[in-house]
Structures are given as structure tokens and as C-alpha cells.
Design a protein around this motif. Structure first.
Motif, PDB file in Angstrom:
ATOM      1  N   PRO A  67      -2.021   4.784   2.316  1.00 17.36           N
ATOM      2  CA  PRO A  67      -2.324   3.563   3.063  1.00 17.36           C
ATOM      3  C   PRO A  67      -1.080   3.080   3.806  1.00 17.36           C
ATOM      4  CG  PRO A  67      -2.461   3.190   0.686  1.00 17.36           C
ATOM      5  CD  PRO A  67      -2.162   4.636   0.896  1.00 17.36           C
ATOM      6  N   ALA A  68      -1.276   2.411   4.921  1.00 21.51           N
ATOM      7  CA  ALA A  68      -0.157   1.938   5.744  1.00 21.51           C
ATOM      8  C   ALA A  68       0.812   1.080   4.945  1.00 21.51           C
ATOM      9  CB  ALA A  68      -0.685   1.181   6.954  1.00 21.51           C
ATOM     10  N   GLU A  69       0.297   0.267   4.037  1.00 23.33           N
ATOM     11  CA  GLU A  69       1.185  -0.610   3.264  1.00 23.33           C
ATOM     12  C   GLU A  69       2.096   0.155   2.299  1.00 23.33           C
ATOM     13  OE1 GLU A  69      -2.898  -0.579   1.310  1.00 23.33           O
ATOM     14  OE2 GLU A  69      -2.162  -0.931   3.320  1.00 23.33           O
ATOM     15  N   ALA A  70       1.826   1.414   2.045  1.00 24.36           N
ATOM     16  CA  ALA A  70       2.670   2.222   1.163  1.00 24.36           C
ATOM     17  C   ALA A  70       3.873   2.809   1.897  1.00 24.36           C
ATOM     18  CB  ALA A  70       1.858   3.349   0.536  1.00 24.36           C
ATOM     19  N   ALA A  71       3.876   2.723   3.225  1.00 18.96           N
ATOM     20  CA  ALA A  71       4.932   3.354   4.018  1.00 18.96           C
ATOM     21  C   ALA A  71       6.325   2.850   3.680  1.00 18.96           C
ATOM     22  CB  ALA A  71       4.654   3.170   5.504  1.00 18.96           C
ATOM     23  N   GLY A  72       6.489   1.578   3.386  1.00 21.16           N
ATOM     24  CA  GLY A  72       7.815   1.036   3.122  1.00 21.16           C
ATOM     25  C   GLY A  72       8.202   0.997   1.657  1.00 21.16           C
ATOM     26  N   ARG A  73       7.375   1.471   0.798  1.00 24.37           N
ATOM     27  CA  ARG A  73       7.649   1.393  -0.640  1.00 24.37           C
ATOM     28  C   ARG A  73       8.538   2.537  -1.113  1.00 24.37           C
ATOM     29  NH1 ARG A  73       1.782  -0.326  -3.035  1.00 24.37           N
ATOM     30  NH2 ARG A  73       1.727  -2.351  -2.016  1.00 24.37           N
ATOM     31  N   ASP A  74       9.293   2.263  -2.150  1.00 25.40           N
ATOM     32  CA  ASP A  74      10.116   3.286  -2.783  1.00 25.40           C
ATOM     33  C   ASP A  74       9.221   4.058  -3.754  1.00 25.40           C
ATOM     34  OD1 ASP A  74      11.945   4.863  -4.062  1.00 25.40           O
ATOM     35  OD2 ASP A  74      13.155   3.218  -4.848  1.00 25.40           O
ATOM     36  N   LEU A  75       8.933   5.300  -3.405  1.00 26.66           N
ATOM     37  CA  LEU A  75       8.053   6.119  -4.234  1.00 26.66           C
ATOM     38  C   LEU A  75       8.823   7.171  -5.028  1.00 26.66           C
ATOM     39  CD1 LEU A  75       5.151   6.583  -1.677  1.00 26.66           C
ATOM     40  CD2 LEU A  75       5.311   4.930  -3.533  1.00 26.66           C
ATOM     41  N   SER A  76      10.103   6.908  -5.268  1.00 30.63           N
ATOM     42  CA  SER A  76      10.918   7.842  -6.034  1.00 30.63           C
ATOM     43  C   SER A  76      10.447   7.845  -7.493  1.00 30.63           C
ATOM     44  CB  SER A  76      12.390   7.452  -5.980  1.00 30.63           C
ATOM     45  OG  SER A  76      12.574   6.214  -6.621  1.00 30.63           O
ATOM     46  N   PRO A  77      10.658   8.953  -8.209  1.00 33.17           N
ATOM     47  CA  PRO A  77      10.233   9.012  -9.618  1.00 33.17           C
ATOM     48  C   PRO A  77      10.812   7.887 -10.468  1.00 33.17           C
ATOM     49  CG  PRO A  77      10.794  11.194  -8.826  1.00 33.17           C
ATOM     50  CD  PRO A  77      11.189  10.229  -7.746  1.00 33.17           C
ATOM     51  N   ALA A  78      12.071   7.535 -10.232  1.00 28.81           N
ATOM     52  CA  ALA A  78      12.681   6.462 -11.029  1.00 28.81           C
ATOM     53  C   ALA A  78      11.977   5.138 -10.796  1.00 28.81           C
ATOM     54  CB  ALA A  78      14.167   6.340 -10.680  1.00 28.81           C
ATOM     55  N   GLN A  79      11.672   4.836  -9.558  1.00 26.06           N
ATOM     56  CA  GLN A  79      10.989   3.589  -9.232  1.00 26.06           C
ATOM     57  C   GLN A  79       9.571   3.580  -9.792  1.00 26.06           C
ATOM     58  OE1 GLN A  79      12.263   0.881  -7.913  1.00 26.06           O
ATOM     59  NE2 GLN A  79      10.346  -0.229  -7.970  1.00 26.06           N
ATOM     60  N   LEU A  80       8.882   4.682  -9.661  1.00 27.50           N
ATOM     61  CA  LEU A  80       7.500   4.755 -10.147  1.00 27.50           C
ATOM     62  C   LEU A  80       7.436   4.638 -11.660  1.00 27.50           C
ATOM     63  CD1 LEU A  80       6.003   7.505  -7.869  1.00 27.50           C
ATOM     64  CD2 LEU A  80       5.579   5.054  -7.767  1.00 27.50           C
TER      65      LEU A  80
END
Length: 85
Positions: A67-80
Motif C-alpha cells: 500500500p502507498a502508506e507503507a512506502a515511507g515505513r522502516d521495514l527492516s527486520p529489526a524494526q519489524l
């Protein structure tokens, strides 16, 4: 508005391709690693210009859709992993 094909119509096509493509490769009509768009121009749109028959047959030709709103999120394993606590 783009016309969408119902899922029940796609499944028989996938089976047909899976059964006939190896014969086309064997007979030299197609190769596994050339872009499908070289034979079927209309297929090569929306980022599928370089998709190969091998990718389609191994179900590796899809692209994830976020989704467009996920574009700016930090999706790194540590963050998740931190967000799952």
C-alpha cells in the motif's frame, strides 16, 4: 477502468501454459530465459517487459504490491521485530 479477469478464469490458463510450454521449448519455438514480451507485445507492460517464461512457470514473475502508506515505513527486520512486542 481496466477490466479484471476473474480468478477462476486464470487457473485453467495457468494449467494450459504449464502443459504446453515445455513442448514449445523442446521444439525450439520458445526459450525459458527470453522475455515473453518478445513474442507477446501486449504482455510487456506495467513492469513486465523482462519477465521470462522460466519466471512464469516457476511462479516467480509476480511483484509484491505494498500500500502507498507503507512506502515511507522502516521495514527492516529489526524494526519489524520491535513492532511485534
Amino acid at each position: 477502468m481496466a477490466r479484471r479477469h476473474p480468478r477462476h478464469a486464470v487457473l485453467p490458463v495457468q494449467s494450459f501454459v504449464a502443459l504446453t510450454a515445455p513442448a514449445a521449448v523442446r521444439d525450439g519455438a520458445l526459450t525459458l530465459d527470453e522475455p515473453i514480451a518478445g513474442h507477446w507485445k501486449a504482455y510487456g507492460v506495467h513492469g513486465k517487459e523482462r519477465t521470462t517464461l522460466r519466471q512464469v512457470l516457476t511462479r516467480r514473475s509476480g511483484r509484491p504490491r505494498f500500500p502507498a502508506e507503507a512506502a515511507g515505513r522502516d521495514l527492516s527486520p529489526a524494526q519489524l521485530s520491535g513492532s511485534m512486542r
